[in-house]
Design an enzyme around this catalytic site. Structure first.
Site, PDB file in Angstrom:
ATOM      1  N   ASP A  85      10.738  -7.126   9.692  1.00 52.05           N
ATOM      2  CA  ASP A  85      10.787  -8.365   8.920  1.00 52.05           C
ATOM      3  C   ASP A  85       9.564  -9.250   9.181  1.00 52.05           C
ATOM      4  O   ASP A  85       9.042  -9.300  10.306  1.00 52.05           O
ATOM      5  CB  ASP A  85      12.057  -9.150   9.250  1.00 52.05           C
ATOM      6  CG  ASP A  85      13.308  -8.478   8.690  1.00 52.05           C
ATOM      7  OD1 ASP A  85      13.155  -7.570   7.848  1.00 52.05           O
ATOM      8  OD2 ASP A  85      14.423  -8.855   9.080  1.00 52.05           O
TER       9      ASP A  85
ATOM     10  N   TYR B 284      12.241 -12.602   0.960  1.00 50.97           N
ATOM     11  CA  TYR B 284      12.741 -12.727   2.327  1.00 50.97           C
ATOM     12  C   TYR B 284      13.367 -14.095   2.551  1.00 50.97           C
ATOM     13  O   TYR B 284      12.791 -15.124   2.193  1.00 50.97           O
ATOM     14  CB  TYR B 284      11.610 -12.504   3.331  1.00 50.97           C
ATOM     15  CG  TYR B 284      12.088 -12.354   4.744  1.00 50.97           C
ATOM     16  CD1 TYR B 284      12.997 -11.362   5.094  1.00 50.97           C
ATOM     17  CD2 TYR B 284      11.647 -13.222   5.739  1.00 50.97           C
ATOM     18  CE1 TYR B 284      13.447 -11.228   6.392  1.00 50.97           C
ATOM     19  CE2 TYR B 284      12.088 -13.085   7.046  1.00 50.97           C
ATOM     20  CZ  TYR B 284      12.987 -12.093   7.362  1.00 50.97           C
ATOM     21  OH  TYR B 284      13.443 -11.967   8.657  1.00 50.97           O
TER      22      TYR B 284
ATOM     23  N   GLU C 203      13.516  -2.519  10.045  1.00 54.32           N
ATOM     24  CA  GLU C 203      14.614  -2.908  10.941  1.00 54.32           C
ATOM     25  C   GLU C 203      15.963  -2.363  10.500  1.00 54.32           C
ATOM     26  O   GLU C 203      16.809  -2.017  11.307  1.00 54.32           O
ATOM     27  CB  GLU C 203      14.711  -4.439  11.016  1.00 54.32           C
ATOM     28  CG  GLU C 203      13.566  -5.100  11.738  1.00 54.32           C
ATOM     29  CD  GLU C 203      13.755  -6.598  11.830  1.00 54.32           C
ATOM     30  OE1 GLU C 203      14.899  -7.030  12.015  1.00 54.32           O
ATOM     31  OE2 GLU C 203      12.769  -7.332  11.712  1.00 54.32           O
TER      32      GLU C 203
END
Length: 348
Positions: free
Chosen positions: A97, A319, A24
């Site tokens: 993601d 993350y 991304e």
């Protein structure tokens, strides 16, 4: 159109000539490019490339809530670059993601470009480190159709609530305000809590403290808990009479104080659990006065990679959009090694 992903194993690496990885973020793309060999090309989608048009509802409530997704203005060039690179690649690794939004970005790119499914794999980068990236590439999966559909359902509800309810608010209250799937519910919670606060009847009461010292440190701060056999200061026996409190205070000033008993107890305090998204934002707001937006922006930078001199650009956190408290086995083992090195094995 729905993609029906077949379960098949990726080609052996020795026969692979080129792989395309789609992420991304441009920053993440640069970090991963520095880690992987030249056989891997890494491109960024710069977030969503396909979404609902901004100036219409784009949700057909008469046909099963079908969404009218289209290429976002300004993103055709990015899609063209990805399409060209995909034609030259032996396999496509979708590495957006590891959440609903990332899944939607990945699936929409594959659908729009009509990439053959046998070339398509999904990899999840939970940490942007060499070990984390290589491990994800060695264990590719398939795009998660159910997670994609969950994102589309959320997007439809966002649109229906925002575009249908907001105009009602403009007529009934004032223009410029909006309704939302999350914000309207959160606003109700805030209003209900405010009503409870307004309905609360405050009551004055007094607590009595003494600062005691015996000619040398430390000064001991003690709270009055009983007068004779009668307990005071608790929730059920507060000192609500100011004159009585002053009377006790004056009496205490005349008295000498002594320690009659010392109790030594062992206390065990567990460390706080790992951060999830909400607790990260709460701690950053409480301790650093950060807004949620600033917290997530900094966390995104730490996840995507920070320049560390000779070590190069390295991701420093896993993350950040997660509700999971799980810590990887590698992270636990690394923490144990560091504790043993700095403090000794007795602290493990």
């Amino acid at each position: 159109m729905k993609l029906r992903w077949k379960k098949h194993k990726p080609q052996s690496e020795e026969f692979m000539t080129k792989s395309l990885i789609i992420v991304e973020s441009p920053t993440k793309a640069k970090t991963i490019s520095r880690i992987l060999p030249k056989e891997y090309e890494v491109l960024s989608s710069n977030g969503h490339v396909i979404d609902l048009p901004a100036k219409e509802l784009a949700v057909d409530t008469e046909k099963g809530f079908t969404l009218k997704n289209m290429v976002i203005p300004g993103k055709r060039k990015i899609l063209s670059q990805i399409s060209k690179a995909a034609k030259d690649a032996d396999r496509i690794l979708l590495a957006s993601d590891p959440d609903r939004e990332g899944e939607a970005i990945a699936v929409m790119i594959v659908r729009h470009l009509k990439i053959p499914e046998e070339k398509v794999f999904r990899v999840l980068f939970h940490e942007i480190t060499k070990k984390g990236i290589l491990k994800a590439i060695e264990n590719p999966g398939r795009p998660d159709e159910l997670k994609f559909e969950a994102q589309q359902a959320r997007r439809a509800i966002d649109r229906l609530v925002g575009y249908k309810v907001s105009p009602v608010l403009w007529k009934k209250i004032k223009r410029g305000i909006s309704a939302g799937r999350v914000q309207s519910v959160a606003l109700r919670f805030v209003c209900e809590r405010e009503k409870e606060i307004c309905a609360f009847s405050s009551e004055d009461y007094w607590l009595i403290f003494s600062h005691l010292e015996a000619g040398r440190p430390p000064v001991i701060k003690a709270r009055l808990v009983s007068v004779g056999s009668k307990r005071v200061g608790g929730t059920k026996n507060r000192l609500s009479d100011e004159s009585r409190a002053l009377e006790i205070q004056a009496q205490l000033r005349k008295e000498s104080h002594s320690i009659t008993d010392v109790q030594v107890k062992k206390a065990r305090r567990s460390p706080a659990p790992p951060f999830i998204t909400s607790t990260l934002q709460q701690d950053a707001a409480r301790k650093l006065r950060f807004t949620a937006k600033r917290t997530m922006m900094i966390a995104q930078q730490l996840y995507e990679g920070v320049a560390l001199g000779k070590a190069g650009t390295t991701g420093l956190i896993t993350y950040m959009r997660t509700d999971s408290l799980r810590v990887s086995d590698d992270a636990i083992e690394g923490a144990r090694r560091e504790i043993a090195r700095v403090f000794g094995p007795d602290y493990l």
